[in-house]
Enzyme design. Structure first.
Site, PDB file in Angstrom:
ATOM      1  N   TYR A 134      -5.393  23.601  37.569  1.00 12.84           N
ATOM      2  CA  TYR A 134      -5.605  23.868  39.107  1.00 12.84           C
ATOM      3  C   TYR A 134      -7.137  24.342  39.065  1.00 12.84           C
ATOM      4  CZ  TYR A 134      -0.826  23.790  40.159  1.00 12.84           C
ATOM      5  OH  TYR A 134       0.807  23.442  40.313  1.00 12.84           O
ATOM      6  N   GLY A 162       2.075  21.762  55.898  1.00 15.27           N
ATOM      7  CA  GLY A 162       2.039  22.211  57.274  1.00 15.27           C
ATOM      8  C   GLY A 162       2.278  21.179  58.354  1.00 15.27           C
TER       9      GLY A 162
END
Length: 298
Positions: free
Chosen positions: A41, A215
């Site tokens: 990440y 989202g």
């Protein structure tokens, strides 16, 4: 995944550490104590800024569970991106993660993706050695099906405790695989058969990455599913994000959502999912599923 600046090799800043600390503190306020990372990440800076937060906050490490992953190598120069679960690589990646995280032990290590070139005996030997040295307490996998988990577990005395899969109201193949059997639509569903049931039988916790569907149904989203989420949230005095996570947690497989956001406002929107039992009726759960599908069930 959102901690540590951009997706490049630019060094992180003090501001990145401050933002990470704000995310961690907000999570703790909301009853969230498990933090999921990975060595890739932000090219490692997510772990590094998290380690900075641990270093600057006395007593924090004892209050939380740190989970990270290894097994993916990002492309670099002429080297292609690939998967690497060779024993030596696992040991090296864990050593690097421990240094970045500034901790002596990883609570849970997940194997990020299957590596088709490495046999389970070699993987198991590396995990056994990490446990013997006290560097990792527990092990799990990510993005694996039932047969792959069983194949590795047969060579490993230590139990595999988790399997992290993409699961959400938008990514529904895991639930639809169970109802599309004996229909023409079954041929387009590639979810590995029996994975949910096998994990439940073996006590392997199912963790849902992508649980908020990026989202797609919350915020200013305009769709029938987003509208339904808002109506249900109002009726239950909570947020659409919570209802979205409740939809996962309501399933009897015991799915634990992973919320990928690092924004304090979005973390707070998920608070009730951590503190309240899923408040969805049988019919409401199905209504969300059918609305997201856009077509009736077979």
């Amino acid at each position: 995944m959102g901690l540590g600046g951009g997706w490049d090799r630019t060094p992180y800043t003090a501001g990145d550490v401050d933002r990470a600390q704000a995310a961690v503190e907000t999570a703790l306020e909301c009853g969230i104590t498990v933090f999921d990372l990975a060595d890739i990440y932000r090219f490692g800076t997510s772990e590094a800024v998290f380690g900075e937060v641990l270093a600057r906050t006395p007593g924090l490490r004892e209050r939380i569970t740190v989970q990270t992953k290894c097994g993916i190598r990002l492309a670099e120069g002429k080297r292609p991106g690939h998967y690497d679960l060779r024993g030596e690589s696992i040991l090296r990646r864990v050593e690097e993660s421990l240094a970045r995280l500034r901790t002596e032990v990883i609570d849970t290590l997940l194997l990020h993706r299957p590596d088709p070139l490495t046999g389970p005996e070699e993987i198991a030997a590396a995990l056994r050695e990490l446990h013997r040295q006290g560097l990792v307490r527990r092990f799990g996998v990510s993005n694996m099906g039932a047969a792959q988990i069983a194949h590795l577990q047969s060579r490993l005395e230590l139990p595999l405790v988790a399997n992290q899969l993409e699961m959400s109201l938008a990514r529904r193949d895991w639930v639809e695989a169970g109802v599309l059997l004996n229909t023409s639509a079954a041929t387009s569903n590639g979810f590995p058969e029996g994975t949910l049931e096998a994990c439940a039988d073996r006590g392997v916790q199912l963790q849902a990455w992508g649980a908020l569907a990026a989202g797609r149904y919350t915020g200013d989203a305009d769709s029938p599913t987003a509208g339904l989420l808002r109506r249900l949230a109002r009726s239950k005095d909570t947020t659409p994000e919570t209802v979205l996570l409740w939809w996962l947690a309501r399933h009897p497989a015991g799915i634990v959502p992973v919320i990928g956001t690092s924004r304090p406002d979005r973390i707070r929107a998920c608070r009730d999912a951590a503190l309240r039992a899923p408040d969805l009726t049988h019919e409401e759960w199905y209504e969300l599923w059918i609305t997201a599908r856009g077509t009736p069930l077979p």
